[in-house]
Design an enzyme around this catalytic site. Structure first.
Site, short mmCIF file in Angstrom:
data_model
loop_
_atom_site.label_atom_id
_atom_site.label_comp_id
_atom_site.label_asym_id
_atom_site.label_seq_id
_atom_site.Cartn_x
_atom_site.Cartn_y
_atom_site.Cartn_z
N TRP A 187 11.76 -3.73 0.93
CA TRP A 187 11.19 -4.93 1.56
C TRP A 187 12.10 -6.15 1.41
O TRP A 187 12.27 -6.92 2.36
CB TRP A 187 9.78 -5.20 1.02
CG TRP A 187 8.81 -4.20 1.55
CD1 TRP A 187 8.15 -3.25 0.82
CD2 TRP A 187 8.44 -3.99 2.93
NE1 TRP A 187 7.37 -2.48 1.66
CE2 TRP A 187 7.53 -2.90 2.95
CE3 TRP A 187 8.77 -4.60 4.13
CZ2 TRP A 187 6.96 -2.41 4.13
CZ3 TRP A 187 8.21 -4.13 5.31
CH2 TRP A 187 7.30 -3.05 5.30
N ASP A 198 8.04 -12.83 -2.31
CA ASP A 198 7.08 -11.97 -1.62
C ASP A 198 6.25 -11.27 -2.69
O ASP A 198 6.79 -10.52 -3.51
CB ASP A 198 7.86 -10.94 -0.78
CG ASP A 198 6.99 -9.88 -0.13
OD1 ASP A 198 5.75 -9.94 -0.28
OD2 ASP A 198 7.55 -9.00 0.54
N LYS A 247 -3.50 -5.61 0.67
CA LYS A 247 -3.32 -4.77 -0.51
C LYS A 247 -4.32 -5.19 -1.60
O LYS A 247 -5.31 -4.50 -1.82
CB LYS A 247 -1.88 -4.80 -0.97
CG LYS A 247 -0.96 -4.19 0.12
CD LYS A 247 0.49 -4.37 -0.12
CE LYS A 247 1.32 -4.20 1.13
NZ LYS A 247 1.40 -2.84 1.64
#
Lengths: 425, 425
Positions: free
Chosen positions: A135, A219, A243
């Site tokens: 990511w 992030d 999530k």
């Protein structure tokens, strides 16, 4: 057919949500609090929507102890949208700061622009990226695409220190190649695909004694709400909701107010054009979203509502807020990792011990020497025991148990037991 | 407390959804088809999600007769996100076309770039906007912000032909100032705030006998699925789902495949930088979204599922598909407009008769000379009869009845009756 209570779902996101949250949301979808209208139908500009939005913000701030000098924004486009957002907005903030400094020093508009152009051309504008998994790599690549690679500095690439060139370690901070004065330093606190989590806030990015320090952007899509974070060390934290917070469709940004007007208004599009810098879409402008209390355009109040229910449940469950959840998350992760470690001939944990994620537990099944066959068998047998969603990300393979907040302690226990059983069987 | 069946909700969006659709979705939210997991929890990469996505696309194509040479994309960010998206992507497509033409003529890379730079600098690159209301105005402003006003051509501004400088008319096509070869011509088929709808596809934009014609882009957020559209006349149609299709959180783009690879790949970011043209975020790249079947990043499958249920209901209700819904929409709008016209001393319909929207019926209550008081009373009394969501947009005031597909004929009848009653009372 299995019911919700039979199944433990370890998918990496969208993740499982608490059943009581879904049951409340399910009723609200048809009729919200006796209004005769569902929560997805009520106007995003209604008093009902404002209350939901404001409460979700307040509850998030309370749960995470977000200081007063931060704003909380609800946006669209997911974490991937934020890969671009942070570039457009933080580059803009860099321009504004340089402009303000020059104006303070008495320069006129023409000189301010000429100096800025020179600084950009001489590559003083740098974004720093610490790449520790799939990511942060994508975020780095997006910055290169938007800004040109000459303005993006790879502080560290975790693949380079692994003999197999894969992710799984965090490079020693002493080896990090930080820029002198970057427009931001970016990292991903927990790499969902690779199971790599920063054990704590990096010392190299800590503010100095005088309070100054780098502009840190993180992030936290896959580990937010699962442990205490030193919010004041960050200029910006973002995360997709699907999530640990709620459902797909809303993305949260916690941003220091000093990056927003009146302190730091974005530069004019004309100036950005003159400097050859990218101009982002209005829906990704933090300034615009903040000015409009996250309602510049239609926001999915249904998704904010679900996030709000999750936050209220967390606050009701843990009197000590995120610290309480952190203890549970640690305990669950320990159970699963210990089960894996107890069978070293059968399982190989992918990341190094120092940076193993509490949220995404990535391992290979090496039993019998044929990894593909062993993992196929692991997945089949786990499914028979209603342990679902354990397949690793398609880019790396293997097994991944996503141990988000909605997984109860008993769910982690079931998995740990199965891990040991499978090894013996 | 009122139940769903008591209330008719005329809000402009998020709009009301059919009760049976919400009931099905409500159950699926907790447990989708006996899987023991809700539809918002199933992975967007699961077979379940793929089936929902593919069926929604096929049903939309069937209902609207979308030709084979179009692709359907599900995106995030709403109509406002698309204001930016179309600029980034259509400017990119213009660059690619010019590049391909020059390469065909035998030019080398350096010459191609130099010629392109010249064409951009000489303002051959133009985006054409027909501004007929608040939303096309916002789209026009976003194009100016992203590209610079020198590259954006205001084909017509409907405010200029109204003595009060407000929206409410569509300028005669003979007065439109179209560019010679614009990168796109943009218009909003139905202006939600101002109640202005194009009565039919503009003749000035129609393809010629040889099939060539302008690249037409339309925002159909608030009238899609309510009447037949000549899809083949458009290069791109977009719409947020939360009015006639479903819930907030998904935006649909119907795009001609000739705007996508392999015919028209987007130019490299480097080339765009050299030309001084804007680079959009990856989440707004049609090319990226199309290549990944709308799953480049996490998409809200829950919202696609709701849209799919609405489409299946429409297809089941109307054997002649959108033509059937069109007849009902026309009938409902006629009922309401006729009720308003029957009381000219009490109501003033805002837009001119030739372009009155069938979807957003905007009017003022002039009874007694005190418009504010009369409208307040209209809203209070309508609410007492469970007719909700009738307040006009905050930017223009007045009354707005949004007559979307989910409003049943009886709902329109109730409103028409109330309109007449209120006038007498």
């Amino acid at each position: 057919m299995p019911s919700r209570s039979d199944i433990t779902y370890f998918g990496a996101g969208p993740a499982a949500l608490p059943t009581d949250v879904l049951e409340t949301a399910s009723q609200a979808l048809v009729d919200f609090q006796g209004t005769g209208l569902g929560i997805a139908e009520h106007s995003h500009r209604s008093a009902i929507a404002t209350k939901i939005l404001d409460e979700a913000k307040a509850d998030l701030a309370s749960y995470l102890d977000v200081p007063e000098d931060y704003d909380i924004l609800f946006m669209q486009g997911g974490g991937t949208g934020q890969f671009s957002s942070v570039v457009y907005n933080l580059v803009g903030a860099w321009v504004t700061r340089k402009q303000q400094e020059a104006e303070k020093a008495g320069a006129d508009e023409a000189k301010v622009e000429a100096d800025l152009k020179k600084q950009v051309d001489e590559r003083e504008l740098q974004l720093d990226y610490i790449v520790t998994g799939g990511w942060s790599l994508k975020a780095y690549q997006e910055a290169c695409r938007l800004l040109g690679p000459e303005h993006v500095n790879l502080v560290a690439d975790a693949r380079k220190i692994n003999p197999d060139k894969k992710f799984g370690k965090i490079p020693e901070e002493s080896t990090w190649n930080l820029s002198k004065s970057p427009a931001m330093v970016y990292y991903c606190d927990n790499e969902t695909v690779d199971g790599v989590e920063f054990p704590k806030f990096p010392q190299a990015l800590a503010p100095k004694a005088d309070g100054t320090g780098p502009i840190v952007v993180a992030d936290m899509s896959s580990n937010i709400l699962s442990r205490r974070i030193p919010v004041k060390n960050f200029s910006l934290i973002f995360f997709g909701a699907q999530k640990n917070l709620g459902s797909t469709g809303v993305t949260v940004v916690i941003v220091k107010k000093s990056l927003l007007p009146p302190v730091c208004p974005q530069p004019s599009p004309n100036l950005l054009r003159k400097l050859g810098l990218p101009i982002g879409p209005i829906v990704l402008s933090y300034e615009t979203i903040a000015k409009n209390n996250s309602l510049y355009n239609t926001l999915s109040i249904f998704d904010v509502y679900i996030a709000g229910l999750v936050l209220k449940k967390l606050l009701a469950t843990f009197p000590d807020k995120v610290d309480g959840q952190e203890a549970v998350a640690d305990k669950k992760a320990k159970l699963i990792y210990e089960a894996l470690e107890s069978q070293p001939d059968v399982y190989q944990i992918v990341p190094a011990p120092a940076c193993r994620s509490r949220m995404n537990i990535c391992f290979r099944v090496i039993k019998g020497g044929n990894m593909d066959a062993a993992e196929k068998s692991f997945l089949e047998k786990s499914k028979q025991q209603n342990l679902e969603g354990l397949k690793g990300h398609r880019s790396v393979g293997g097994i991944r148990a996503s141990n988000y907040n909605a997984i109860p302690l008993e769910g982690a226990e079931k998995l740990a037991t199965f891990i040991k059983q499978f090894a013996k069987g």
